[in-house]
Design an enzyme around this catalytic site. Structure first.
Site, PDB file in Angstrom:
ATOM      1  N   GLY A   7      74.272  30.153  31.557  1.00 18.83           N
ATOM      2  CA  GLY A   7      74.131  29.084  32.553  1.00 18.83           C
ATOM      3  C   GLY A   7      72.863  28.324  32.226  1.00 18.83           C
ATOM      4  O   GLY A   7      71.752  28.816  32.481  1.00 18.83           O
ATOM      5  N   ASN A  10      69.631  24.028  35.909  1.00 18.36           N
ATOM      6  CA  ASN A  10      68.211  23.925  36.293  1.00 18.36           C
ATOM      7  C   ASN A  10      67.473  25.258  36.176  1.00 18.36           C
ATOM      8  O   ASN A  10      66.395  25.330  35.583  1.00 18.36           O
ATOM      9  CB  ASN A  10      68.097  23.424  37.734  1.00 18.36           C
ATOM     10  CG  ASN A  10      68.443  21.946  37.833  1.00 18.36           C
ATOM     11  OD1 ASN A  10      68.301  21.192  36.870  1.00 18.36           O
ATOM     12  ND2 ASN A  10      68.903  21.525  38.997  1.00 18.36           N
ATOM     13  N   ARG A  82      73.395  25.828  46.016  1.00 19.29           N
ATOM     14  CA  ARG A  82      73.742  25.234  47.321  1.00 19.29           C
ATOM     15  C   ARG A  82      73.218  23.807  47.427  1.00 19.29           C
ATOM     16  O   ARG A  82      72.275  23.417  46.738  1.00 19.29           O
ATOM     17  CB  ARG A  82      73.236  26.098  48.467  1.00 19.29           C
ATOM     18  CG  ARG A  82      71.746  26.348  48.496  1.00 19.29           C
ATOM     19  CD  ARG A  82      71.439  27.209  49.707  1.00 19.29           C
ATOM     20  NE  ARG A  82      70.073  27.699  49.664  1.00 19.29           N
ATOM     21  CZ  ARG A  82      69.421  28.112  50.740  1.00 19.29           C
ATOM     22  NH1 ARG A  82      69.994  28.084  51.915  1.00 19.29           N
ATOM     23  NH2 ARG A  82      68.188  28.558  50.640  1.00 19.29           N
ATOM     24  N   ASN A  95      81.642  31.343  43.211  1.00 16.95           N
ATOM     25  CA  ASN A  95      80.808  32.035  42.203  1.00 16.95           C
ATOM     26  C   ASN A  95      81.298  33.428  41.796  1.00 16.95           C
ATOM     27  O   ASN A  95      80.918  33.927  40.735  1.00 16.95           O
ATOM     28  CB  ASN A  95      79.354  32.089  42.677  1.00 16.95           C
ATOM     29  CG  ASN A  95      78.669  30.727  42.533  1.00 16.95           C
ATOM     30  OD1 ASN A  95      79.173  29.850  41.825  1.00 16.95           O
ATOM     31  ND2 ASN A  95      77.523  30.543  43.171  1.00 16.95           N
ATOM     32  N   VAL A 118      71.132  36.205  38.990  1.00 12.96           N
ATOM     33  CA  VAL A 118      70.402  35.180  39.748  1.00 12.96           C
ATOM     34  C   VAL A 118      71.357  34.391  40.659  1.00 12.96           C
ATOM     35  O   VAL A 118      70.963  33.896  41.713  1.00 12.96           O
ATOM     36  CB  VAL A 118      69.660  34.218  38.779  1.00 12.96           C
ATOM     37  CG1 VAL A 118      68.798  33.225  39.549  1.00 12.96           C
ATOM     38  CG2 VAL A 118      68.793  34.989  37.791  1.00 12.96           C
ATOM     39  N   ARG A 151      57.084  33.098  47.579  1.00 12.65           N
ATOM     40  CA  ARG A 151      57.063  32.046  48.614  1.00 12.65           C
ATOM     41  C   ARG A 151      56.230  32.501  49.818  1.00 12.65           C
ATOM     42  O   ARG A 151      55.494  31.718  50.403  1.00 12.65           O
ATOM     43  CB  ARG A 151      58.502  31.698  49.029  1.00 12.65           C
ATOM     44  CG  ARG A 151      59.207  30.907  47.946  1.00 12.65           C
ATOM     45  CD  ARG A 151      60.647  30.559  48.291  1.00 12.65           C
ATOM     46  NE  ARG A 151      61.200  29.685  47.266  1.00 12.65           N
ATOM     47  CZ  ARG A 151      62.501  29.563  46.990  1.00 12.65           C
ATOM     48  NH1 ARG A 151      63.389  30.258  47.679  1.00 12.65           N
ATOM     49  NH2 ARG A 151      62.908  28.750  46.059  1.00 12.65           N
ATOM     50  N   HIS A 175      68.566  38.417  50.161  1.00 19.21           N
ATOM     51  CA  HIS A 175      68.023  37.124  49.718  1.00 19.21           C
ATOM     52  C   HIS A 175      68.774  36.023  50.473  1.00 19.21           C
ATOM     53  O   HIS A 175      69.597  35.305  49.919  1.00 19.21           O
ATOM     54  CB  HIS A 175      68.197  36.980  48.194  1.00 19.21           C
ATOM     55  CG  HIS A 175      67.709  35.666  47.658  1.00 19.21           C
ATOM     56  ND1 HIS A 175      66.423  35.235  47.815  1.00 19.21           N
ATOM     57  CD2 HIS A 175      68.348  34.687  46.960  1.00 19.21           C
ATOM     58  CE1 HIS A 175      66.281  34.045  47.240  1.00 19.21           C
ATOM     59  NE2 HIS A 175      67.446  33.691  46.721  1.00 19.21           N
TER      60      HIS A 175
HETATM   61  P1  NAI Z   1      73.059  24.315  38.018  1.00 14.96           P
HETATM   62  O1  NAI Z   1      74.268  23.674  38.586  1.00 14.96           O
HETATM   63  O2  NAI Z   1      71.907  23.455  37.622  1.00 14.96           O
HETATM   64  O3  NAI Z   1      73.466  25.207  36.762  1.00 14.96           O
HETATM   65  C1  NAI Z   1      74.519  26.103  36.779  1.00 14.96           C
HETATM   66  C2  NAI Z   1      75.123  26.099  35.390  1.00 14.96           C
HETATM   67  O4  NAI Z   1      76.103  27.132  35.311  1.00 14.96           O
HETATM   68  C3  NAI Z   1      75.825  24.768  35.031  1.00 14.96           C
HETATM   69  O5  NAI Z   1      75.217  24.205  33.890  1.00 14.96           O
HETATM   70  C4  NAI Z   1      77.265  25.188  34.765  1.00 14.96           C
HETATM   71  O6  NAI Z   1      77.890  24.461  33.725  1.00 14.96           O
HETATM   72  C5  NAI Z   1      77.082  26.660  34.389  1.00 14.96           C
HETATM   73  N1  NAI Z   1      78.296  27.443  34.490  1.00 14.96           N
HETATM   74  C6  NAI Z   1      79.237  27.430  35.471  1.00 14.96           C
HETATM   75  N2  NAI Z   1      80.220  28.312  35.185  1.00 14.96           N
HETATM   76  C7  NAI Z   1      79.892  28.896  34.016  1.00 14.96           C
HETATM   77  C8  NAI Z   1      80.502  29.888  33.200  1.00 14.96           C
HETATM   78  N3  NAI Z   1      81.664  30.460  33.539  1.00 14.96           N
HETATM   79  N4  NAI Z   1      79.878  30.243  32.056  1.00 14.96           N
HETATM   80  C9  NAI Z   1      78.714  29.674  31.686  1.00 14.96           C
HETATM   81  N5  NAI Z   1      78.090  28.727  32.412  1.00 14.96           N
HETATM   82  C10 NAI Z   1      78.663  28.351  33.563  1.00 14.96           C
HETATM   83  O7  NAI Z   1      72.581  25.396  39.097  1.00 14.96           O
HETATM   84  P2  NAI Z   1      71.144  26.095  39.205  1.00 14.96           P
HETATM   85  O8  NAI Z   1      70.294  25.323  40.119  1.00 14.96           O
HETATM   86  O9  NAI Z   1      70.662  26.414  37.849  1.00 14.96           O
HETATM   87  O10 NAI Z   1      71.535  27.465  39.969  1.00 14.96           O
HETATM   88  C11 NAI Z   1      72.338  28.447  39.345  1.00 14.96           C
HETATM   89  C12 NAI Z   1      72.639  29.573  40.325  1.00 14.96           C
HETATM   90  O11 NAI Z   1      71.427  30.263  40.662  1.00 14.96           O
HETATM   91  C13 NAI Z   1      73.221  29.101  41.665  1.00 14.96           C
HETATM   92  O12 NAI Z   1      74.215  29.998  42.115  1.00 14.96           O
HETATM   93  C14 NAI Z   1      72.033  29.134  42.597  1.00 14.96           C
HETATM   94  O13 NAI Z   1      72.400  29.243  43.947  1.00 14.96           O
HETATM   95  C15 NAI Z   1      71.312  30.349  42.076  1.00 14.96           C
HETATM   96  N6  NAI Z   1      69.900  30.442  42.432  1.00 14.96           N
HETATM   97  C16 NAI Z   1      69.427  31.681  42.722  1.00 14.96           C
HETATM   98  C17 NAI Z   1      68.095  31.876  43.027  1.00 14.96           C
HETATM   99  C18 NAI Z   1      67.603  33.264  43.300  1.00 14.96           C
HETATM  100  O14 NAI Z   1      66.459  33.422  43.715  1.00 14.96           O
HETATM  101  N7  NAI Z   1      68.402  34.290  43.088  1.00 14.96           N
HETATM  102  C19 NAI Z   1      67.158  30.743  43.088  1.00 14.96           C
HETATM  103  C20 NAI Z   1      67.748  29.481  42.707  1.00 14.96           C
HETATM  104  C21 NAI Z   1      69.083  29.345  42.395  1.00 14.96           C
END
Ligand code: NAI
Length: 306
Positions: A7, A10, A82, A95, A118, A151, A175
């Protein structure tokens, strides 16, 4: 040493950036299903290296897991984030299948890896990963409460007007905006309990800000945050690959610890090269004990949706 990040959005790309800048491993594989995304991010990152003086090999991949073979750590950042106003729990439906397929693909090539999850909703996705992998529970770590703890430290530092690195604090539990538990008794400034410095009212304000910390950023950014999450993952990956045996709160599968069974939830644990090497059953106040049970029950409810 190799870390693969599945992934390249961001959070995933920021993990790659921070892990590379800190020189934690020699190789990073950045994999995404979106054509061009991992290639673009890896190329951009590589072009920053001469100016910043780091030298990690970064390989972009589109869905070819053979390139991730023999990774020490697999970081799962694939899946939807989200949007403003959404809870993390609303992401379950979309997801689950992403995390399941990513784990099944990655494990074929890196059966000995430690997996860092994550994707949100974090505690449920950690359970999904554990089940899909068939690995022992110590190998699957959900990263959520390290970020929540950072945080908490941030809002305490703002309230106290003191440098963040002079403050220690810990969040356990789920979380989620309503399930995390910032532990008052463990918050210190230069070793002094913060409950001796802040009024109860001010402390409660900080706790409220901490619990909605992610939602506040999501409102400001229009999507969820990435620097804080990327940094927290980097600290966790560093702790695993360098076998630091550090105490940090992570979502792990409980079997009786804290009186809870069959749920992944944030608890203080010792992290090293084998993943979770111990769980520290800290003494909780009576009110935090109740909050912890409620938090585990709320996670169980979300787990019921998978
Ligand atoms: P994003 O939308 O910027 O990136 C997600 C990426 O996953 C995209 O580039 C997409 O093409 C890719 N993707 C989707 N399905 C896939 C697959 N089957 N194989 C490979 N890649 C795939 O989202 P962001 O902001 O990077 O967040 C990613 C995840 O992390 C979200 O679920 C978000 O809620 C979570 N998150 C968790 C945090 C934590 O503290 N645990 C903190 C921030 C985000």
């Amino acid at each position: 040493m190799k870390v693969s990040i599945i992934g390249a959005g961001n959070v995933g790309a920021t993990c790659a950036q921070f892990i590379a800048m800190k020189g934690i491993v020699s190789e990073i594989v950045l994999l995404d299903i979106a054509e061009g995304l991992a290639a673009g991010k890896a190329m951009d990152l590589a072009q920053s290296m001469p100016a910043l003086g780091f030298d990690t090999l970064i390989y972009p991949e589109v869905d070819d897991y053979s390139k991730t073979a023999n990774s020490e750590v697999i970081v799962v950042t694939s899946g939807q984030p989200r949007k403003p106003g959404m809870s993390r729990e609303e992401l379950v439906a979309v997801n689950v299948s992403i995390v399941e397929s990513v784990i099944k693909n990655a494990i074929k090539f890196s059966p000995k890896a430690v997996f860092v999850i994550v994707t949100n909703p974090l505690d449920t996705m950690t359970l999904v990963a554990l089940k899909a992998s068939g690995l022992p529970k110590n190998k699957i770590i959900g990263m959520g409460t390290i970020l929540d703890s950072n945080r908490f430290r941030y809002f305490l530092s703002k309230k106290l007007q003191k440098p963040i690195n002079e403050i220690e604090a810990m969040v356990i539990g789920g979380h989620g905006d309503t399930t995390m538990i910032p532990i008052k008794e463990l918050a210190t400034y230069k070793g002094i309990p913060i409950s001796e410095i802040l009024t109860n009212e001010a402390f409660e304000e900080v706790i409220k800000e901490t619990m909605v910390g992610g939602a506040t950023l999501t409102k400001l950014l229009g999507t969820s945050a990435w620097y804080g999450p990327g940094a927290a993952v980097t600290e966790l990956v560093d702790t695993i690959v360098n076998d630091k045996k550090k105490l940090m709160p992570n979502s792990v599968y409980l079997q009786g610890e804290f009186g809870i069974d069959g749920v992944c939830i944030g608890v203080p644990c010792i992290i090293g090269k084998h993943g979770v090497e111990g769980i520290l059953e800290i003494k909780l106040s009576d009110s935090d004990k109740i909050k912890f049970i409620n938090s585990a029950n709320a996670i169980k409810e979300v787990n019921g949706l998978i």
